[in-house]
Design a protein around this motif. Structure first.
Motif, PDB file in Angstrom:
ATOM      1  N   ASP A   1      31.493  54.688  43.301  1.00 60.74           N
ATOM      2  CA  ASP A   1      31.293  54.465  44.727  1.00 60.74           C
ATOM      3  C   ASP A   1      31.173  52.988  45.086  1.00 60.74           C
ATOM      4  OD1 ASP A   1      31.242  57.222  45.159  1.00 60.74           O
ATOM      5  OD2 ASP A   1      29.096  57.342  44.703  1.00 60.74           O
ATOM      6  N   GLU A   2      31.299  52.105  44.104  1.00 64.42           N
ATOM      7  CA  GLU A   2      31.135  50.686  44.362  1.00 64.42           C
ATOM      8  C   GLU A   2      32.223  50.184  45.320  1.00 64.42           C
ATOM      9  OE1 GLU A   2      30.514  46.502  41.883  1.00 64.42           O
ATOM     10  OE2 GLU A   2      31.245  48.311  40.857  1.00 64.42           O
ATOM     11  N   ARG A   3      31.794  49.341  46.254  1.00 64.17           N
ATOM     12  CA  ARG A   3      32.728  48.767  47.217  1.00 64.17           C
ATOM     13  C   ARG A   3      32.746  47.249  47.071  1.00 64.17           C
ATOM     14  NH1 ARG A   3      33.322  52.183  52.745  1.00 64.17           N
ATOM     15  NH2 ARG A   3      33.246  54.270  51.817  1.00 64.17           N
TER      16      ARG A   3
ATOM     17  N   VAL B   1      39.931  51.988  51.672  1.00 58.87           N
ATOM     18  CA  VAL B   1      38.803  52.649  52.324  1.00 58.87           C
ATOM     19  C   VAL B   1      39.289  53.259  53.624  1.00 58.87           C
ATOM     20  CG1 VAL B   1      36.531  52.325  53.376  1.00 58.87           C
ATOM     21  CG2 VAL B   1      37.127  51.082  51.288  1.00 58.87           C
TER      22      VAL B   1
ATOM     23  N   ASP C   1      39.638  51.582  57.355  1.00 62.23           N
ATOM     24  CA  ASP C   1      39.449  50.142  57.297  1.00 62.23           C
ATOM     25  C   ASP C   1      40.791  49.427  57.413  1.00 62.23           C
ATOM     26  OD1 ASP C   1      38.102  47.794  57.168  1.00 62.23           O
ATOM     27  OD2 ASP C   1      37.627  47.884  55.036  1.00 62.23           O
TER      28      ASP C   1
ATOM     29  N   SER D   1      33.889  43.666  49.088  1.00 55.24           N
ATOM     30  CA  SER D   1      34.264  43.021  50.348  1.00 55.24           C
ATOM     31  C   SER D   1      34.782  41.625  50.066  1.00 55.24           C
ATOM     32  CB  SER D   1      33.056  42.939  51.292  1.00 55.24           C
ATOM     33  OG  SER D   1      32.607  44.234  51.640  1.00 55.24           O
TER      34      SER D   1
ATOM     35  N   GLU E   1      37.682  45.655  53.159  1.00 51.76           N
ATOM     36  CA  GLU E   1      36.909  46.227  52.060  1.00 51.76           C
ATOM     37  C   GLU E   1      37.763  47.205  51.261  1.00 51.76           C
ATOM     38  OE1 GLU E   1      32.347  47.513  52.085  1.00 51.76           O
ATOM     39  OE2 GLU E   1      33.629  49.042  52.993  1.00 51.76           O
ATOM     40  N   VAL E   2      37.561  47.223  49.961  1.00 52.09           N
ATOM     41  CA  VAL E   2      38.193  48.201  49.077  1.00 52.09           C
ATOM     42  C   VAL E   2      37.098  48.812  48.214  1.00 52.09           C
ATOM     43  CG1 VAL E   2      40.453  47.079  49.000  1.00 52.09           C
ATOM     44  CG2 VAL E   2      38.687  46.388  47.376  1.00 52.09           C
ATOM     45  N   LYS E   3      37.442  49.891  47.519  1.00 54.56           N
ATOM     46  CA  LYS E   3      36.424  50.552  46.684  1.00 54.56           C
ATOM     47  C   LYS E   3      36.959  50.783  45.288  1.00 54.56           C
ATOM     48  CE  LYS E   3      37.671  55.258  48.170  1.00 54.56           C
ATOM     49  NZ  LYS E   3      37.180  56.500  48.779  1.00 54.56           N
ATOM     50  N   SER E   4      36.059  50.988  44.361  1.00 52.38           N
ATOM     51  CA  SER E   4      36.419  51.234  42.979  1.00 52.38           C
ATOM     52  C   SER E   4      37.008  52.628  42.822  1.00 52.38           C
ATOM     53  CB  SER E   4      35.181  51.098  42.087  1.00 52.38           C
ATOM     54  OG  SER E   4      35.449  51.558  40.775  1.00 52.38           O
TER      55      SER E   4
ATOM     56  N   ILE F   1      41.305  49.719  42.126  1.00 50.22           N
ATOM     57  CA  ILE F   1      40.710  49.862  43.459  1.00 50.22           C
ATOM     58  C   ILE F   1      41.529  50.821  44.317  1.00 50.22           C
ATOM     59  CG2 ILE F   1      39.592  47.599  43.480  1.00 50.22           C
ATOM     60  CD1 ILE F   1      41.991  46.557  45.102  1.00 50.22           C
ATOM     61  N   GLN F   2      40.873  51.305  45.382  1.00 48.70           N
ATOM     62  CA  GLN F   2      41.500  52.176  46.360  1.00 48.70           C
ATOM     63  C   GLN F   2      41.219  51.642  47.755  1.00 48.70           C
ATOM     64  OE1 GLN F   2      39.494  55.833  45.164  1.00 48.70           O
ATOM     65  NE2 GLN F   2      41.424  56.648  44.371  1.00 48.70           N
TER      66      GLN F   2
END
Length: 242
Positions: A67-69, A87, A90, A71, A60-63, A84-85
């Protein structure tokens, strides 16, 4: 659980990266660049192109913007690495397509036919052992250095490569915009071309010729106006305003 990034490179090889705690604050493109895998961030990481697209195969990564993630599904998730960043905690498996990786071994044109005779009065007169000069052409994309005998005009060695400013934008306007964002970026671009691009090319040319670098008497540099401003550490922002 400790963060891990399993990286699949274009040639099929794999590498496991162990992020530091502070790396979660970076974009994935910034994180990969720091670990020796710079991507084609030609729009200066503003999300305006798809040059840095990666494929998240697992995890998983996030915006970066909220806070949107995201998968990965069975087919993999294609997404811009600059948006993206990672997590925290993870484990991610990520594939870099060949088109997204900024190559470090370019094929750059450095063969020229000089249609003028050697000048009888060069810019710098050779004196004693100081009888060599280096001509440098700074392009927006590529840079070429020619090691030359000042007495005869003979090219003794040449070296070429990408302009390392490319990771901050692939054209003049994006680099001017980068300088406009903060004054510190002017120095970053100066170091990118002077220390990280030109200096290694000079060292390579000298090594290929097998000469003492102490013989170099002068440098002659050519480039467009923006490139010359950045080499000198002068802010080119005003040139981007109509």
């Amino acid at each position: 659980m400790k963060m891990k990034v399993d990286l699949v490179l274009p040639d099929g090889s794999e590498e496991t990266l162990i992020p530091e705690p502070g790396d979660v604050n970076l974009s994935v493109s910034e994180f990969l660049a720091r670990r020796g895998h710079p991507l084609n961030t030609r729009c200066n990481q503003r999300g305006l192109c798809r040059g840095c697209t990666v494929r998240v195969m697992q995890g998983e990564v996030k915006s970066r913007l909220g806070d949107e993630r995201f998968s990965a599904d069975g087919a993999g998730l294609e997404i811009k690495a600059c948006e993206i960043q990672l997590v925290r905690g993870d484990r991610v498996r990520m594939e870099i397509p060949a088109r997204s990786l900024l190559a470090h071994a370019p094929q750059v044109e450095d063969e020229y036919v000089i249609r003028v005779p050697v000048g009888q009065r060069p810019l710098v007169e050779p004196r004693g052992k100081h009888d060599l000069g280096i001509a440098i052409d700074i392009g927006t994309t590529t840079v070429v250095a020619l090691l030359t005998d000042l007495r005869s005009g003979t090219v003794l060695a040449r070296a070429s490569g990408y302009n390392k400013q490319m990771k901050h934008g692939d054209n003049v306007l994006t680099r001017i915009q980068y300088c406009h964002e903060t004054p510190e970026h002017v120095q970053q671009l100066k170091e990118a071309v002077a220390l990280n691009t030109i200096r290694p090319l000079i060292e390579r040319a000298v090594d290929r010729a097998g000469i003492d670098p102490g013989r170099i008497a002068c440098f002659a540099v050519a480039g467009n106006t923006t490139m010359l401003h950045l080499l000198a550490g002068v802010d080119p922002t005003s040139m981007g305003i109509a």
